[in-house]
Design a protein around this motif. Structure first.
Motif, PDB file in Angstrom:
ATOM      1  N   SER A   1      -1.057   9.492   4.891  1.00  0.00           N
ATOM      2  CA  SER A   1       0.007   8.780   5.119  1.00  0.00           C
ATOM      3  C   SER A   1       0.582   7.938   3.847  1.00  0.00           C
ATOM      4  N   SER A   2       1.423   8.488   3.295  1.00  0.00           N
ATOM      5  CA  SER A   2       1.846   7.643   2.308  1.00  0.00           C
ATOM      6  C   SER A   2       2.570   6.297   2.780  1.00  0.00           C
ATOM      7  N   HIS A   3       3.274   6.182   3.727  1.00  0.00           N
ATOM      8  CA  HIS A   3       3.616   4.987   4.363  1.00  0.00           C
ATOM      9  C   HIS A   3       2.606   3.916   4.380  1.00  0.00           C
ATOM     10  N   PHE A   4       1.493   4.265   4.837  1.00  0.00           N
ATOM     11  CA  PHE A   4       0.125   3.217   5.140  1.00  0.00           C
ATOM     12  C   PHE A   4      -0.088   2.812   3.767  1.00  0.00           C
ATOM     13  N   THR A   5      -0.179   3.728   2.729  1.00  0.00           N
ATOM     14  CA  THR A   5      -0.502   3.465   1.505  1.00  0.00           C
ATOM     15  C   THR A   5       0.630   2.264   0.895  1.00  0.00           C
ATOM     16  N   ASN A   6       1.708   2.566   1.036  1.00  0.00           N
ATOM     17  CA  ASN A   6       2.849   1.545   0.533  1.00  0.00           C
ATOM     18  C   ASN A   6       2.718   0.302   1.208  1.00  0.00           C
ATOM     19  N   PHE A   7       2.378   0.321   2.524  1.00  0.00           N
ATOM     20  CA  PHE A   7       2.075  -0.970   3.234  1.00  0.00           C
ATOM     21  C   PHE A   7       0.887  -1.653   2.671  1.00  0.00           C
ATOM     22  N   LEU A   8      -0.147  -1.125   2.313  1.00  0.00           N
ATOM     23  CA  LEU A   8      -1.302  -1.709   1.823  1.00  0.00           C
ATOM     24  C   LEU A   8      -1.039  -2.185   0.289  1.00  0.00           C
ATOM     25  N   SER A   9      -0.121  -1.537  -0.488  1.00  0.00           N
ATOM     26  CA  SER A   9       0.120  -1.888  -1.589  1.00  0.00           C
ATOM     27  C   SER A   9       0.778  -3.465  -1.640  1.00  0.00           C
ATOM     28  N   VAL A  10       1.661  -3.665  -0.472  1.00  0.00           N
ATOM     29  CA  VAL A  10       2.353  -4.798  -0.410  1.00  0.00           C
ATOM     30  C   VAL A  10       1.404  -6.036   0.197  1.00  0.00           C
ATOM     31  N   VAL A  11       0.456  -5.634   1.034  1.00  0.00           N
ATOM     32  CA  VAL A  11      -0.610  -6.546   1.313  1.00  0.00           C
ATOM     33  C   VAL A  11      -1.137  -6.927   0.137  1.00  0.00           C
ATOM     34  N   LEU A  12      -1.555  -6.142  -0.778  1.00  0.00           N
ATOM     35  CA  LEU A  12      -2.577  -6.466  -1.867  1.00  0.00           C
ATOM     36  C   LEU A  12      -1.746  -7.444  -2.829  1.00  0.00           C
TER      37      LEU A  12
ATOM     38  N   GLY B   1     -12.209  -3.204  10.769  1.00  0.00           N
ATOM     39  CA  GLY B   1     -13.174  -3.770  11.444  1.00  0.00           C
ATOM     40  C   GLY B   1     -12.524  -5.037  11.513  1.00  0.00           C
ATOM     41  N   ASP B   2     -13.679  -5.946  12.178  1.00  0.00           N
ATOM     42  CA  ASP B   2     -13.304  -7.347  12.519  1.00  0.00           C
ATOM     43  C   ASP B   2     -12.935  -8.063  11.352  1.00  0.00           C
ATOM     44  N   THR B   3     -13.685  -7.959  10.044  1.00  0.00           N
ATOM     45  CA  THR B   3     -13.276  -8.669   8.867  1.00  0.00           C
ATOM     46  C   THR B   3     -12.128  -7.922   7.999  1.00  0.00           C
ATOM     47  N   GLY B   4     -11.568  -6.848   8.567  1.00  0.00           N
ATOM     48  CA  GLY B   4     -10.678  -6.103   7.797  1.00  0.00           C
ATOM     49  C   GLY B   4      -9.204  -6.954   7.727  1.00  0.00           C
ATOM     50  N   ALA B   5      -8.549  -6.573   6.932  1.00  0.00           N
ATOM     51  CA  ALA B   5      -7.069  -7.259   6.431  1.00  0.00           C
ATOM     52  C   ALA B   5      -6.209  -7.098   7.656  1.00  0.00           C
TER      53      ALA B   5
ATOM     54  N   LEU C   1       5.568  -6.573   6.582  1.00  0.00           N
ATOM     55  CA  LEU C   1       6.587  -5.554   7.065  1.00  0.00           C
ATOM     56  C   LEU C   1       7.784  -5.751   6.718  1.00  0.00           C
ATOM     57  N   ASP C   2       8.253  -6.911   6.597  1.00  0.00           N
ATOM     58  CA  ASP C   2       9.808  -7.356   6.290  1.00  0.00           C
ATOM     59  C   ASP C   2       9.860  -6.868   4.778  1.00  0.00           C
ATOM     60  N   LYS C   3       8.834  -7.067   3.894  1.00  0.00           N
ATOM     61  CA  LYS C   3       9.122  -6.788   2.541  1.00  0.00           C
ATOM     62  C   LYS C   3       8.599  -5.430   2.349  1.00  0.00           C
ATOM     63  N   THR C   4       8.046  -4.618   2.852  1.00  0.00           N
ATOM     64  CA  THR C   4       7.740  -3.126   3.095  1.00  0.00           C
ATOM     65  C   THR C   4       9.178  -2.508   3.082  1.00  0.00           C
ATOM     66  N   ARG C   5       9.782  -3.070   4.264  1.00  0.00           N
ATOM     67  CA  ARG C   5      10.927  -2.224   4.683  1.00  0.00           C
ATOM     68  C   ARG C   5      12.179  -2.544   3.499  1.00  0.00           C
ATOM     69  N   ILE C   6      11.979  -3.940   2.837  1.00  0.00           N
ATOM     70  CA  ILE C   6      12.988  -3.993   1.636  1.00  0.00           C
ATOM     71  C   ILE C   6      12.654  -3.224   0.656  1.00  0.00           C
ATOM     72  N   LEU C   7      11.271  -2.879   0.535  1.00  0.00           N
ATOM     73  CA  LEU C   7      10.826  -2.021  -0.713  1.00  0.00           C
ATOM     74  C   LEU C   7      11.197  -0.566  -0.509  1.00  0.00           C
ATOM     75  N   PHE C   8      10.692  -0.181   0.465  1.00  0.00           N
ATOM     76  CA  PHE C   8      10.714   1.509   1.028  1.00  0.00           C
ATOM     77  C   PHE C   8      11.635   1.575   2.132  1.00  0.00           C
ATOM     78  N   LYS C   9      12.890   1.819   1.878  1.00  0.00           N
ATOM     79  CA  LYS C   9      14.020   1.927   2.712  1.00  0.00           C
ATOM     80  C   LYS C   9      13.708   2.752   3.914  1.00  0.00           C
ATOM     81  N   GLU C  10      12.850   4.097   3.800  1.00  0.00           N
ATOM     82  CA  GLU C  10      12.364   5.048   4.648  1.00  0.00           C
ATOM     83  C   GLU C  10      11.422   4.407   5.754  1.00  0.00           C
ATOM     84  N   PHE C  11      10.766   3.408   5.421  1.00  0.00           N
ATOM     85  CA  PHE C  11       9.588   2.951   6.092  1.00  0.00           C
ATOM     86  C   PHE C  11      10.019   2.383   7.738  1.00  0.00           C
TER      87      PHE C  11
END
Length: 524
Positions: free
Chosen positions: A311-322, A345-349, A370-380
């Motif tokens: 899933s490339s969409h999930f990878t993009n989402f994780l980059s914004v979280v990082l 897990g329970d201690t996961g992001a 999620l708001d920033k991810t949709r701005i950065l990746f229009k197709e998300f």
């Protein structure tokens, strides 16, 4: 003794009375210990003797020498004021100033931020030795981070403003309700009787007919009936006790009919390896269905692992979280920029983001990311497609550990079948005729099943390595967490779309020109 006599006790002095008392006590002590000193018992007391000089002291025994006299410490000199301070050392060298902050990068210490206090995102970092070959490779995350900062030039300011610390509110933890389990145990005789009554009444069979059907593998006995009878096959101790009871009743001449459970136990005792034979037959009836079920479940887990890794969409989402988390944590002393973090897990992001609230709103960090991810990746529009989510939901109801145990039970059943076929106490007949070809067929299916099981375990390890995880047996929790996360993402995306639609309507209403009256128009 005459009145006024000088020897009368009334006219004695104090010193004479003390001497008289001492003499009386001495006589009493001598009488008590059998001494002949003093007057006989019953004789009048002798007049007290006049006081005499005390006898010369006897020389005392040699005493141990006294300890040597230690000279006393001299008194401290009188204080003449406070003690002078110790001499000062050489002055410290002049400071050269703080070293320049290290550049931002993986493992680099981030500069302590000055300004408003920002909430901390307590994620669990991935060790550097697990970064290579994972989603957190620097070449991937650096490019995505650069794209994010280029698209949203004030991204850091948005993060600082959204997660500025506000008033601390105490969280009330809800106590988990304790779960109580209760179990009802019954006597084996009652259990046997209930099952046998059902089998005898519903199938018009007697106990000898049931035993004969099990021995000869009667196809009219259904798989469920074989399974029910398997649960009431008596143990060796029970069969031995039943034989002893029947023998005692025969010796006593008791002709009372036996109960249905006792009759069943005695009938099973007459068949060698009765339990093993019934268990092998039940394995034959269920083997192909069980193998098909295991194959389907293993394929579902393989497909779910592929969906998580690809899933490339999930990878993009994780980059914004990082990127967001590194900005939030720059205010912590000795905090280094993370190259990756634990996702599951329970201690996961994915769980931790729900606990970090945006300032002055009821939304959390997941909403912001999620708001920033949709701005950065229009197709998300979500990490996974609807088709992938169907597979992930199926995988969330499975457990790899349970599947492995199930397949091990099948292999154990085949080993028991082989031992029973080779046991000389089991006479050759219908049992061997049916089970020998089945054993060859089952071995081929188990070989294919073992290969698929190994492939699935490798897929799981690949997925866990991709995310830097090492939690063995946590795949069910990961798939369950994915389904919950996807539901949250769908809800937040709908809210963002509604807010965007409302903002567009307000913008159009503000830009709509107002009707102006033409010049020269006069109202009546």
């Amino acid at each position: 003794m005459q009145e006024g006599d000088a020897s009368s006790p009334a006219h004695l002095t104090a010193a004479q009375r003390r001497v008289s008392k001492f003499s009386t006590d001495s006589k009493r002590g001598a009488q008590k210990f059998g001494s002949t000193v003093g007057s006989p018992r019953g004789a009048p007391p002798a007049p007290p003797a006049p006081p005499t000089a005390p006898p010369a002291p006897k020389p005392a025994a040699a005493a141990p020498p006294p300890p040597p006299v230690v000279a006393a410490r001299p008194p401290p000199p009188p204080a003449k004021g406070p003690a002078p301070p110790p001499p000062k050392g050489p002055p410290p060298p002049p400071s050269k100033g703080a070293p320049p902050p290290p550049p931002n990068g993986p493992g680099a210490k981030a500069a302590v931020r000055k300004g408003p206090k920002v909430k901390t995102f307590f994620w669990e970092k991935i060790p550097n030795h697990k970064v290579e070959g994972s989603v957190w490779e620097r070449e991937k995350t650096k490019a995505l981070e650069q794209k994010l900062l280029t698209t949203d030039k004030d991204f850091e300011g948005h993060v600082l403003n959204a997660f500025e610390k506000s008033e601390v509110r105490k969280r009330v933890k809800k106590e988990d309700e304790s779960k109580h389990m209760s179990s009802l145990t019954q006597n084996n005789e009652t259990k046997y009787g209930i099952t046998l009554n059902y089998m005898v009444i519903n199938t018009d069979n007697s106990v000898p007919m049931l035993i004969n059907g099990l021995v000869n593998l009667d196809e009219s006995i259904t798989t469920d009936s074989v399974g029910s009878l398997m649960t009431i096959i008596p143990l060796e101790d029970e069969m031995k006790a039943a034989r002893q009871y029947a023998e005692d009743q025969r010796k006593k001449g008791n002709q009372k009919p036996l109960s249905l459970a006792m009759e069943w136990t005695l009938a099973c005792a007459d068949v060698p390896k009765m339990r093993d034979r019934v268990e092998c037959w039940l394995l034959l009836k269920r083997f192909d269905d069980n193998c098909d079920q295991i194959v389907s479940e293993l394929n579902t887990i393989c497909d779910a692992c592929h969906a998580l890794v690809s899933s490339s969409h999930f990878t993009n989402f994780l980059s914004v979280v990082l990127a967001t988390g590194n900005i939030m944590n720059r205010g912590m002393v000795k905090e280094e920029n993370a190259t990756g973090f634990r996702v599951w897990g329970d201690t996961g992001a994915l769980v931790k983001m729900n606990d970090v609230k945006i300032k002055d709103t009821s939304q959390n960090m997941l909403y912001f990311v999620l708001d920033k991810t949709r701005i950065l990746f229009k197709e998300f529009d979500g990490p996974w497609s609807d088709e992938e989510m169907v597979t992930l939901k199926k995988a969330s109801m499975l457990s790899m550990m349970e599947i492995l145990e199930f397949s091990k039970d099948l292999a154990s059943g085949l080993r028991l079948l082989k031992q029973t076929l080779e046991d000389p106490s089991v006479p050759r007949g219908r049992f061997h005729e049916v089970h020998e070809p089945f054993h060859k067929h089952a071995l081929k299916r188990m070989t294919n099943l073992t290969a698929l099981r190994k492939q699935t375990v490798e897929k799981l390890e690949e997925m866990l390595t991709y995310y830097g995880e090492d939690c063995e047996g946590c795949e069910k929790d990961i798939f369950t967490q994915v389904t919950v996360f996807q539901t949250q993402v769908g809800r937040i995306i709908r809210e963002l779309d509604q807010e965007k639609t409302k903002a567009n309507k307000s913008s159009k209403a503000a830009q709509k020109p107002t009707m102006q009256k033409p010049s020269g128009y006069a109202s009546k």
